[in-house]
Design an enzyme around this catalytic site. Sequence first.
Site, PDB file in Angstrom:
ATOM      1  N   GLY A  12     -57.097  10.159  19.290  1.00 58.06           N
ATOM      2  CA  GLY A  12     -57.321   9.529  20.587  1.00 58.06           C
ATOM      3  C   GLY A  12     -57.605   8.042  20.589  1.00 58.06           C
ATOM      4  O   GLY A  12     -58.296   7.556  21.481  1.00 58.06           O
ATOM      5  N   ILE A  92     -43.982  19.001  23.732  1.00 57.99           N
ATOM      6  CA  ILE A  92     -42.877  18.644  24.632  1.00 57.99           C
ATOM      7  C   ILE A  92     -43.065  19.436  25.922  1.00 57.99           C
ATOM      8  O   ILE A  92     -43.219  20.660  25.886  1.00 57.99           O
ATOM      9  CB  ILE A  92     -41.516  18.929  23.976  1.00 57.99           C
ATOM     10  CG1 ILE A  92     -41.345  18.023  22.748  1.00 57.99           C
ATOM     11  CG2 ILE A  92     -40.378  18.713  24.977  1.00 57.99           C
ATOM     12  CD1 ILE A  92     -40.065  18.251  21.976  1.00 57.99           C
ATOM     13  N   LEU A  93     -43.095  18.746  27.041  1.00 58.91           N
ATOM     14  CA  LEU A  93     -43.362  19.385  28.329  1.00 58.91           C
ATOM     15  C   LEU A  93     -42.054  19.879  28.961  1.00 58.91           C
ATOM     16  O   LEU A  93     -40.999  19.277  28.773  1.00 58.91           O
ATOM     17  CB  LEU A  93     -44.064  18.394  29.253  1.00 58.91           C
ATOM     18  CG  LEU A  93     -45.455  17.951  28.743  1.00 58.91           C
ATOM     19  CD1 LEU A  93     -45.908  16.690  29.451  1.00 58.91           C
ATOM     20  CD2 LEU A  93     -46.464  19.083  28.926  1.00 58.91           C
ATOM     21  N   ASN A 107     -46.039   7.730  29.067  1.00 60.37           N
ATOM     22  CA  ASN A 107     -46.179   8.102  27.653  1.00 60.37           C
ATOM     23  C   ASN A 107     -46.052   6.863  26.789  1.00 60.37           C
ATOM     24  O   ASN A 107     -45.327   5.924  27.155  1.00 60.37           O
ATOM     25  CB  ASN A 107     -45.091   9.116  27.261  1.00 60.37           C
ATOM     26  CG  ASN A 107     -45.207   9.527  25.797  1.00 60.37           C
ATOM     27  OD1 ASN A 107     -46.298   9.819  25.302  1.00 60.37           O
ATOM     28  ND2 ASN A 107     -44.083   9.516  25.091  1.00 60.37           N
ATOM     29  N   HIS A 109     -44.805   5.664  23.015  1.00 61.26           N
ATOM     30  CA  HIS A 109     -43.972   6.134  21.898  1.00 61.26           C
ATOM     31  C   HIS A 109     -43.897   5.034  20.849  1.00 61.26           C
ATOM     32  O   HIS A 109     -43.645   3.872  21.188  1.00 61.26           O
ATOM     33  CB  HIS A 109     -42.567   6.465  22.416  1.00 61.26           C
ATOM     34  CG  HIS A 109     -41.661   6.981  21.350  1.00 61.26           C
ATOM     35  ND1 HIS A 109     -41.714   8.277  20.883  1.00 61.26           N
ATOM     36  CD2 HIS A 109     -40.687   6.358  20.638  1.00 61.26           C
ATOM     37  CE1 HIS A 109     -40.810   8.429  19.935  1.00 61.26           C
ATOM     38  NE2 HIS A 109     -40.186   7.275  19.758  1.00 61.26           N
ATOM     39  N   LEU A 144     -36.272  13.571  26.899  1.00 65.73           N
ATOM     40  CA  LEU A 144     -37.344  13.212  25.968  1.00 65.73           C
ATOM     41  C   LEU A 144     -37.286  11.739  25.560  1.00 65.73           C
ATOM     42  O   LEU A 144     -36.236  11.245  25.125  1.00 65.73           O
ATOM     43  CB  LEU A 144     -37.262  14.084  24.708  1.00 65.73           C
ATOM     44  CG  LEU A 144     -38.378  13.871  23.684  1.00 65.73           C
ATOM     45  CD1 LEU A 144     -39.717  14.355  24.243  1.00 65.73           C
ATOM     46  CD2 LEU A 144     -38.049  14.548  22.360  1.00 65.73           C
ATOM     47  N   ASP A 145     -38.373  11.030  25.739  1.00 63.17           N
ATOM     48  CA  ASP A 145     -38.502   9.621  25.330  1.00 63.17           C
ATOM     49  C   ASP A 145     -37.426   8.722  25.925  1.00 63.17           C
ATOM     50  O   ASP A 145     -37.045   7.712  25.331  1.00 63.17           O
ATOM     51  CB  ASP A 145     -38.469   9.500  23.789  1.00 63.17           C
ATOM     52  CG  ASP A 145     -39.614  10.250  23.115  1.00 63.17           C
ATOM     53  OD1 ASP A 145     -39.441  10.703  21.965  1.00 63.17           O
ATOM     54  OD2 ASP A 145     -40.677  10.392  23.769  1.00 63.17           O
ATOM     55  N   THR A 172     -51.855  -1.155  16.405  1.00 59.99           N
ATOM     56  CA  THR A 172     -52.654  -2.266  16.945  1.00 59.99           C
ATOM     57  C   THR A 172     -52.034  -2.786  18.240  1.00 59.99           C
ATOM     58  O   THR A 172     -52.748  -3.076  19.212  1.00 59.99           O
ATOM     59  CB  THR A 172     -52.709  -3.405  15.896  1.00 59.99           C
ATOM     60  OG1 THR A 172     -53.257  -2.881  14.696  1.00 59.99           O
ATOM     61  CG2 THR A 172     -53.545  -4.559  16.376  1.00 59.99           C
ATOM     62  N   GLU A 174     -50.002  -0.967  20.163  1.00 60.75           N
ATOM     63  CA  GLU A 174     -50.090   0.101  21.161  1.00 60.75           C
ATOM     64  C   GLU A 174     -51.383  -0.061  21.967  1.00 60.75           C
ATOM     65  O   GLU A 174     -51.407   0.131  23.185  1.00 60.75           O
ATOM     66  CB  GLU A 174     -50.085   1.473  20.486  1.00 60.75           C
ATOM     67  CG  GLU A 174     -48.782   1.854  19.816  1.00 60.75           C
ATOM     68  CD  GLU A 174     -48.817   3.252  19.214  1.00 60.75           C
ATOM     69  OE1 GLU A 174     -48.275   3.427  18.112  1.00 60.75           O
ATOM     70  OE2 GLU A 174     -49.429   4.151  19.853  1.00 60.75           O
TER      71      GLU A 174
HETATM   72  C1  GRF Z   1     -49.626   6.991  18.374  1.00 60.63           C
HETATM   73  O1  GRF Z   1     -48.953   6.248  17.401  1.00 60.63           O
HETATM   74  C2  GRF Z   1     -48.673   7.307  19.504  1.00 60.63           C
HETATM   75  O2  GRF Z   1     -47.678   6.334  19.719  1.00 60.63           O
HETATM   76  C3  GRF Z   1     -48.048   8.565  19.020  1.00 60.63           C
HETATM   77  O3  GRF Z   1     -49.083   9.297  18.411  1.00 60.63           O
HETATM   78  C4  GRF Z   1     -50.033   8.367  17.891  1.00 60.63           C
HETATM   79  C5  GRF Z   1     -51.364   8.831  18.444  1.00 60.63           C
HETATM   80  O4  GRF Z   1     -52.385   8.105  18.099  1.00 60.63           O
HETATM   81  N1  GRF Z   1     -47.406   9.326  20.062  1.00 60.63           N
HETATM   82  P1  GRF Z   1     -53.842   8.268  18.794  1.00 60.63           P
HETATM   83  O5  GRF Z   1     -54.136   9.743  18.891  1.00 60.63           O
HETATM   84  O6  GRF Z   1     -53.772   7.641  20.154  1.00 60.63           O
HETATM   85  O7  GRF Z   1     -54.747   7.557  17.859  1.00 60.63           O
END
Ligand code: GRF
Length: 221
Positions: A12, A92-93, A107, A109, A144-145, A172, A174
């Site tokens: 998380g 996958i939803l 989301n 990715h 998907l994505d 970092t 993200e």
């Molecule tokens: C992240 O790299 C995200 O892009 C991917 O899963 C990872 C999860 O990281 N889908 P966290 O649980 O938010 O630390």
Amino acid sequence: MKRVAILISGGGSNMLELVASMTGDHPARPVLVASNNPTAAGLLKAAALGVPTTAVDHQPFGRDRQAFEADLQRQIEVANPDILCLAGFMRILTPGFIQRYEGRMLNIHPSLLPKYPGLHTHARALAAGDAEAGCTVHEVTADLDAGPILGQARVPVLPDDSETTLAARVLTMEHRLYPAVLRRFAVGDLHPVLLLSPPAQRGQERRSAATGALAGSRPPD
Ligand code: GRF
């Protein structure tokens, strides 16, 4: 004030950044952190921050995705969120679940979509000899994505990079990208966010502002 539910499966770290960002004049607040994994470390971290949490273990449902999602949706609806953020949510939803939240589910990715949808994104970027990698925040659709892109962050791939070092550099970014996108999305601003890891940032952003367009993004209304 928009109500945000965050769905996680693991540690998380993105969830924590989103929660930390939703204070002060931010147009949204976290109302729930939910997981398909009852032992996800992120659930304890969210609870420690005072955010309500819930877990619906997907394993007892086996292949019955709809039944799992029906339980998960019941839990989510208690919190009555306006926006759902998938943050390291690894299920996958189904199209049925996605349709219910279409246009208000995001989301993150770990690749520069449309490159490398799915798994093992960093290994694939390294194997391809890419000079750049990154991450993408997009709206979730049944493809998907492949939903409309709301933001991307780019990092250089370094000659001695491993999957682990590249993943850490992307993670970092993200942590900067997702909060920046959510802040805009929560006020209905669909202008894509573009981030570059320093030092090339300043010059490149000036050029990007001049060109404006970001591939694959929905044109702002
Ligand atoms: C992240 O790299 C995200 O892009 C991917 O899963 C990872 C999860 O990281 N889908 P966290 O649980 O938010 O630390």
